[in-house]
Enzyme design. Structure first.
Site, short mmCIF file in Angstrom:
data_model
loop_
_atom_site.label_atom_id
_atom_site.label_comp_id
_atom_site.label_asym_id
_atom_site.label_seq_id
_atom_site.Cartn_x
_atom_site.Cartn_y
_atom_site.Cartn_z
N ARG A 27 27.89 22.40 3.05
CA ARG A 27 26.45 22.55 3.35
C ARG A 27 25.75 21.19 3.35
NH1 ARG A 27 28.74 27.11 1.66
NH2 ARG A 27 27.68 29.11 1.94
N ARG A 122 41.20 35.41 11.65
CA ARG A 122 40.15 35.93 10.76
C ARG A 122 38.94 36.44 11.54
NH1 ARG A 122 39.45 31.92 5.82
NH2 ARG A 122 38.11 33.62 5.13
N SER A 167 28.41 38.51 2.52
CA SER A 167 29.10 37.29 2.94
C SER A 167 28.14 36.12 2.98
CB SER A 167 29.74 37.48 4.32
OG SER A 167 30.06 36.22 4.88
N ASP A 326 36.35 34.61 -4.90
CA ASP A 326 37.45 33.67 -4.65
C ASP A 326 38.43 33.59 -5.82
OD1 ASP A 326 36.57 33.08 -2.12
OD2 ASP A 326 35.42 31.31 -2.73
N ARG A 399 44.44 28.90 -2.98
CA ARG A 399 44.16 29.54 -4.27
C ARG A 399 45.36 30.31 -4.78
NH1 ARG A 399 39.09 27.95 -4.51
NH2 ARG A 399 37.63 28.47 -2.84
#
Ligand code: S3P
Length: 447
Positions: A27, A122, A167, A326, A399
């Site tokens: 961002r 995705r 989201s 996450d 992850r």
């Protein structure tokens, strides 16, 4: 392709400074480029996915200089971006492609966005549909639902939109597009997704109103660069790995410094606290992590002390899932060591992350002897299980790779995590950071 080798661990000790937050870094790179004036970004993380955002922003005309300790971004102003001369490559980053789709929807030119083959599988319909309602043309494979995406932007109008899934990527895409729209953009979100975009827009002087699940932004507002640096806090999602490791390895006692504790991110800490106390049913009562002094980016930061503890199973669903979205690969590892059946529900979103994290977490932890049952929207993990050392795969998912490395620390023999270079997507330096806490993790070049 390098593999990770992990040995059963003795107690973890020491302190560790957590590297910058990847969500917030994305961002910062985008908003600084849109601002009037220059921004110094401190503590940004050179994760592969953030470097992809930086390259894309440079192709849109942003100028950035890396001084080693900070990144200086020359703001181009709200209407200063230029049509990119080539396709923008978003690597494996969902945040890059979805946020940029919103940003370029506001531009009077055509942009093509693509990425790695996992990214091209995705779902993008969730961002393409509302952007079309705002007036952008968004084309893609599979009827506009899969990348590459071609976005022809400009002439947007604000809309009122109810997100079908919680989201932050879609919310942020609509806020970025909303900056360029005529009138107001109003978003209703079904759960408390991370609010870094709202906080950072405010830091740049933009008025964004949040009223519970409703967010409003008037179009045409300019972003004002500030004299003080934009300091990026440490990534709670990176802290999650040493946090769980030090909780599980008996005798451990560590301090994690510079941890961003925005309450929309700290679901894992609240879950672990409840599991230490043996509270079985989790209602999401909001974040229990003590707030620190606000960092300049409008984000709270603390030092988090962690000691080893015995855990009891938990029931997880609802808003808590959004606040820990996450962290389920590493949470599943914690659940293998907790007494009883931990049940995770309402988490079908995990199927469309960097990998199908319900399937991949279950498959790989089972190779280590874990007792895991998959559900369409979650899993049940029965524990405690003494994990076995094994050779496991990370499915190009950073992850999952780090979660399996932590599982290896509490296994009864050596573990190999294959293809673990994916870790650089979010936490470059993970191995050295864990070694600094005395964790027996090392790279082995598999040739
Ligand atoms: C992110 C939002 C979340 C999260 C991802 C980063 C962001 O994705 O899983 O790792 O930076 O906005 P969704 O928006 O798909 O929930």
């Amino acid at each position: 392709m390098p593999d990770l080798l992990i040995q059963p661990s003795g107690p973890l000790r020491g302190s560790l400074t957590i590297p910058g937050d990847k969500s917030i870094t994305h961002r910062a790179l985008m908003l600084a480029a849109l601002a009037d004036g220059d921004t110094t970004i401190e503590g940004w993380v050179p994760a592969e996915v953030c470097l992809a955002t930086l390259r894309c922003m440079q192709m849109l005309g942003a100028q950035a200089e890396d001084t080693g300790s900070a990144l200086h971004v020359r703001g181009r102003g709200l209407h200063g971006l230029v049509e990119p001369a080539d396709v923008l490559h978003c690597a494996g980053s969902g945040t890059t492609i979805r946020l940029l789709a919103g940003l370029v929807a506001g531009q009077p030119f055509t942009t093509v966005l693509t990425g790695t083959d996992p990214l091209r599988r995705r779902p993008m319909g969730r961002v393409a549909e509302p952007l079309r309602l705002m007036g952008a043309t968004v084309l893609g494979r599979d009827g506009g639902r899969l990348p590459p995406l071609t976005v022809r932007g400009g002439n947007l109008r604000g809309i009122e939109y109810r997100l079908p899934v919680a989201s932050a990527q879609v919310k942020s895409a609509l806020l970025l597009a909303g900056l360029f729209a005529e009138g107001e953009t109003i978003i209703h979100e079904p759960g408390p997704s991370r609010d870094h975009t709202e906080r950072m827009l405010r830091w740049f002087g933009v008025r964004v109103e949040s009223d519970g699940p409703r967010i409003r932004l008037a179009g045409g507002q300019r972003l004002h660069a500030r004299r003080e640096p934009l300091a990026i806090p440490g990534d709670f999602s990176s802290a999650a790995f040493p946090l769980v490791a030090a909780t599980l390895v008996p005798g451990s006692e560590v301090v994690l410094e510079n941890v961003g504790v925005n309450p929309t991110r700290t679901g894992l800490a609240d879950l672990l606290a409840a599991m230490r106390e043996g509270r079985e049913t989790m209602e999401d009562g909001g974040s229990k992590v003590e707030d620190g002094p606000a960092a300049p980016a409008g984000e709270p930061v603390v030092a988090l002390p962690v000691r080893a503890a015995a855990l009891k199973a938990a029931q997880v669903g609802g808003d808590l899932v959004v606040r820990a979205i996450d962290e389920f690969p590493i949470f599943a590892v914690a659940a293998t060591q907790a007494e009883g059946a931990t049940v995770i529900r309402d988490a079908a979103e995990l199927r469309v992350k960097e990998s199908d994290r319900i399937a991949t977490v279950a498959a790989e932890l089972r190779k280590m002897g874990a007792d895991i049952e998959e559900h369409p929207d979650g899993m049940t993990v029965r524990g405690p299980t003494k994990l076995r050392g094994a050779t496991v795969e990370c499915h190009r998912d950073h992850r999952l790779a780090m979660a399996l490395a932590v599982a290896g620390l509490v296994a009864d023999g050596p573990t190999t995590v294959r293809g673990a270079e994916a870790i650089d997507d979010s936490f470059p330096g993970f191995v050295e950071a864990m070694q600094a806490l005395a964790a027996p993790i090392s790279w082995r070049d598999a040739g």
